[in-house]
Design a protein around this motif. Structure first.
Motif, mmCIF file in Angstrom:
data_model
loop_
_atom_site.group_PDB
_atom_site.id
_atom_site.type_symbol
_atom_site.label_atom_id
_atom_site.label_comp_id
_atom_site.label_asym_id
_atom_site.label_seq_id
_atom_site.Cartn_x
_atom_site.Cartn_y
_atom_site.Cartn_z
ATOM 1 N N ARG A 69 0.809 -1.217 0.000
ATOM 2 C CA ARG A 69 0.000 0.000 0.000
ATOM 3 C C ARG A 69 0.845 1.272 0.000
ATOM 4 N N SER A 70 1.950 1.254 0.763
ATOM 5 C CA SER A 70 2.655 2.510 1.040
ATOM 6 C C SER A 70 4.139 2.503 0.713
ATOM 7 N N GLN A 71 4.671 1.357 0.312
ATOM 8 C CA GLN A 71 6.107 1.206 0.048
ATOM 9 C C GLN A 71 6.941 1.489 1.300
ATOM 10 N N SER A 72 6.333 1.236 2.463
ATOM 11 C CA SER A 72 7.021 1.386 3.742
ATOM 12 C C SER A 72 6.410 0.407 4.732
ATOM 13 N N VAL A 73 7.118 0.170 5.846
ATOM 14 C CA VAL A 73 6.602 -0.678 6.915
ATOM 15 C C VAL A 73 6.823 0.045 8.233
#
Length: 284
Positions: free
Chosen positions: A120-124
């Protein structure tokens, strides 16, 4: 359901573990049950010998990690000592700690909820990651992605490092992060030497009179994802030694509404076999 133990008072019963007050208030009895949970539900039936397998593996790791831990009595592998005979082999007597409300998650590979969030966001958990990663890919370096341990009945919540500072202060937050990352690196090396990938894991810590102390279970099949290294190198991303078998079956057979269905015998048997194989490969 937690069982009654003569001389011990049940203090807490979680999804998979039970905690008892000691008769002389010197420690707590932590009992690992055979219950199995997934997607915030306790499932039926349990996994045979799961409690003893997880306890055995936790004790094996506690002996190898060079940091304070909560174990008082490691007689959980025998019927003697302070551990009651009724739970021998799946219990340990531990110190009373002031637990930090944080699950210290470290991810070396992209999987599970981390993969969902990345998609979804290209981050965790606020940590930006490179574009183009796929489910099961190795990360450029392990990342610390903590979660807030919600009160009983609520869902745990992934949080940023900055939020952990708000919860426990900068000094403790940085200590938890640094210990988690260094312990993950050390244990990943041991796993790799045995042909295994430690994809991710979670640690829990508490305060012992000012000392940050490792607690709960550690590096087990329930708190970690272990994969077969050779299979991963061949591009096979589903060869795991944890409860992924259970998760996969539920995803295929349940819409996560209402009560989950009963696990079939072959899923239960395969999960138990995977748990046992992991211990054999790590400790042989």
């Amino acid at each position: 359901m937690a069982q009654e133990l003569d001389g011990w008072t049940l203090a807490y019963s979680g999804k998979v573990r039970d905690l008892y007050e000691s008769p002389d208030a010197s420690g707590l009895l932590m009992v690992a049950s055979d219950r199995v949970s997934a997607f915030d539900h306790v499932l039926e039936p349990g996994i045979p010998d799961k409690g003893s397998l997880l306890t055995t593996l936790s004790l094996w790791w506690f002996e190898r990690l060079d940091l304070p831990n909560h174990v008082i009595s490691s007689t959980a592998v025998s019927a003697g000592g302070q551990v009651p005979d009724a739970v021998a082999g799946r219990a340990m007597v531990v110190k009373r700690l002031e637990m930090y409300p944080i699950e210290c998650v470290v991810r070396g590979y992209l999987s599970g909820s981390g993969w969902v969030e990345y998609s979804r966001s290209q981050s965790v958990c606020g940590v930006p990651l490179p574009a183009g990663l796929n489910d099961g890919d190795r990360l450029p370096e392990p990342i610390y992605t903590p979660a807030w341990k919600a009160p009983l009945g609520l869902h745990d919540e992934n949080i940023t490092y900055e939020r952990t500072v708000e919860l426990v202060g900068e000094k403790v937050a940085s200590r938890l992060r640094d210990l988690s990352l260094s312990t993950f690196a050390f244990s990943s090396g041991i796993a790799a030497d045995r042909g295994l990938i430690l994809a991710d894991t979670k640690f829990e810590f508490g305060d012992d009179n000012g000392t940050v102390t490792l607690a709960d279970e550690v590096l087990t099949s329930d708190s970690s994802r272990y994969w077969d290294l050779a299979a991963w190198q061949r591009g096979e991303r589903g060869v795991s030694f944890d409860k992924q078998v259970v998760r996969d079956w539920l995803k295929a057979n349940w819409d996560q509404h209402g009560e989950p269905p009963r696990l079939p015998d072959d899923v239960v048997r395969l999960t138990a076999d995977r748990y046992r194989e992991l211990i054999t490969r790590l400790t042989a």
